[in-house]
Design a protein around this motif. Structure first.
Motif, PDB file in Angstrom:
ATOM      1  N   ARG A  23     -33.784  28.022  37.511  1.00 41.17           N
ATOM      2  CA  ARG A  23     -34.649  26.889  37.820  1.00 41.17           C
ATOM      3  C   ARG A  23     -36.048  27.428  38.094  1.00 41.17           C
ATOM      4  O   ARG A  23     -36.194  28.470  38.719  1.00 41.17           O
ATOM      5  N   GLU A 250     -35.519  18.782  32.336  1.00 42.61           N
ATOM      6  CA  GLU A 250     -34.504  19.831  32.322  1.00 42.61           C
ATOM      7  C   GLU A 250     -33.211  19.275  31.740  1.00 42.61           C
ATOM      8  O   GLU A 250     -32.947  18.063  31.806  1.00 42.61           O
ATOM      9  N   GLY A 279     -36.650  23.193  31.551  1.00 38.78           N
ATOM     10  CA  GLY A 279     -35.469  24.006  31.790  1.00 38.78           C
ATOM     11  C   GLY A 279     -34.326  23.633  30.859  1.00 38.78           C
ATOM     12  O   GLY A 279     -34.029  22.452  30.680  1.00 38.78           O
ATOM     13  N   GLN A 318     -36.453  29.269  34.345  1.00 44.20           N
ATOM     14  CA  GLN A 318     -35.796  27.977  34.494  1.00 44.20           C
ATOM     15  C   GLN A 318     -34.694  27.746  33.476  1.00 44.20           C
ATOM     16  O   GLN A 318     -34.020  26.721  33.515  1.00 44.20           O
ATOM     17  N   SER A 319     -34.488  28.689  32.550  1.00 40.63           N
ATOM     18  CA  SER A 319     -33.508  28.518  31.479  1.00 40.63           C
ATOM     19  C   SER A 319     -32.528  29.678  31.464  1.00 40.63           C
ATOM     20  O   SER A 319     -32.836  30.777  31.949  1.00 40.63           O
ATOM     21  N   THR A 385     -35.410  15.205  38.967  1.00 41.65           N
ATOM     22  CA  THR A 385     -35.439  16.582  38.472  1.00 41.65           C
ATOM     23  C   THR A 385     -35.356  17.571  39.630  1.00 41.65           C
ATOM     24  O   THR A 385     -35.361  17.189  40.801  1.00 41.65           O
TER      25      THR A 385
END
Length: 443
Positions: A23, A250, A279, A318-319, A385
């Protein structure tokens, strides 16, 4: 491209999971410090501040604060027929989906002569924010306006950033969507300053004061935006109501070995396309699927229009891919993550979806991709989110409604509970409360 977090064999509480899951690090406190002087300027300087701020942040100084009706009508006339038809279908489905959310009034009879009614009434005026940064989100016009109209709000205002390419007006398709929905109060204002305009109201002074330089304050502000929009919404909460602090998009995908890696990859990419800070997270108990998805992402990203933006998002903190022991472990992980969008690509996906507690919206099976919800599913794409889906909901009709309780007792109904009322009042050392009921028993 996606980094891997291996949680196999690790029993962790939800708070521990949230600390290790991918994240973006978002410091809304820093953003709040940056937006505070912007909000102060809007509150004290009014329309003049908005013009200066548009020039500073958007690179253009709009001719007028409010978009002229003629510009809205022109945008609708010039809208491509195929886009208009798609918007009309999105609007139709959104109306059907949101009409089902309208709560019914309830009357409860507690005893003879003792009745409590709960009714729902719309707020008087709303300000709806439509982003216009890397992508002008015309779909957000539909997602904001339709539930407000279904709720019965009579005064609706929309704000969207001015575009240099459109002579200081908001994006032409956004203007056309507003006209299509019958909204003629549209402002060429973006970012935190738009939130301030809605919260405090603005006007020009002297000879420049007219309806094109004036915006009355609203009761509720809704709509997605970047971290500065979210920080501004937090700052004005209490002056107005807000829906949520919806930030950068995300997606999480919960998948087992039955999932199609091409589809999973396409959906992770679709959200990464929004923003370099978006994300995209895959949670799976299949290392083989994770490898296949990574390969598909590489191939699909190479031919994507926004490949640089996508790569930045997919390689950011974030991924990532999260490896879990089994489906039970995966459900615990996605519940801890509390994604804005959660896709389920597993066997018996519907049953798995029913077990999820924390998600803004859940997309079930291979034929329910997140882009469906972005545009035309009949749901709403303004969603919580950053893990706030643990306690927050997506935008809906309820954001524009308030509950009013109506209490109606007759003499018999009040008399029946007067002694208990007096007892409780005296227990709180508020004897005048009890006296108000006692006097009625004597009349």
């Amino acid at each position: 491209m996606l980094r891997t977090i291996d949680l196999r064999g690790r029993a962790m509480a939800p708070a521990e999971l949230r600390a290790v899951l991918p994240r973006a690090e978002v410091n809304i406190e820093v953003a709040s410090e940056r937006v505070r002087p912007i909000l102060d300027r809007v509150r004290t300087e009014g329309a003049a501040a908005l013009a200066d701020l548009s020039e500073q942040f958007d690179g253009v100084r709009p001719e007028t604060l409010r978009v002229r009706r003629s510009a809205l009508e022109q945008a609708l006339r010039e809208l491509e027929p195929a886009v208009r038809a798609a918007l009309e279908e999105a609007i139709r489905r959104a109306r059907l989906g949101h009409e089902a959310q309208v709560p019914k009034p309830v009357t409860t009879s507690l005893a003879p002569g003792a009745e409590v009614r709960q009714r729902w009434v719309p707020v008087g005026r709303v300000g709806l924010y439509v982003p216009g940064g890397l992508a002008a989100l015309v779909s957000s016009v539909v997602m904001n306006v339709v539930p407000a109209q279904v709720a019965g709000v009579r005064s609706i205002a929309v704000a969207s950033p001015p575009q240099k390419e459109n002579d200081g007006l908001p994006d032409a398709t956004i203007l056309a969507a507003c006209a299509l929905l019958g909204v003629d109060e549209v402002y060429a204002v973006g970012g935190a300053q738009a939130i301030g305009m809605f919260a405090y109201g603005v006007s020009a002074t002297g000879a420049e004061a007219d309806e094109l330089s004036t915006c009355a304050p609203v009761d509720v502000v809704t709509g997605p935006g970047n971290i500065y929009v979210a920080a501004a919404k937090r700052a004005v909460l209490g002056v107005v109501g807000i829906d949520s602090e919806a930030g950068t998009t995300e997606i999480a995908v919960l998948a087992d070995e039955s999932a199609d890696p091409q589809l999973v990859a396409a959906d992770l990419i679709s959200q990464a396309e929004h923003d370099p800070a978006a994300g995209s997270v895959l949670v799976t108990d299949s290392p083989e699927l994770a490898t296949a998805v990574a390969e598909a992402i590489g191939l699909q990203t190479d031919v994507a229009k926004h490949h640089q933006r996508i790569r930045t998002a997919l390689t950011g903190p974030q991924s990532g891919v999260v490896l879990v022991d089994d489906l039970e472990h995966g459900i615990a992980v996605v519940d801890a993550y509390a994604a804005e969008h959660l896709e389920i690509h597993t066997r018996d996906a519907a049953a798995v979806a029913d077990r999820i507690q924390n998600a803004g919206a859940i997309f079930v099976g291979p034929y329910s991709p997140v882009p469906l919800g972005d545009y035309i599913a009949g749901s709403n794409h303004v969603l919580p989110t950053g893990g706030t889906a643990r306690f927050a909901s997506g935008l809906g009709v309820q954001a524009y409604l308030k509950s009013v309780q109506v209490i109606e007792y007759d003499r018999e109904g009040l008399t029946e509970v007067t002694d208990q009322l007096i007892t409780l009042a005296e227990a709180e050392d508020l004897p005048a409360h009890g006296e108000a009921a006692r006097l009625r028993r004597q009349h």
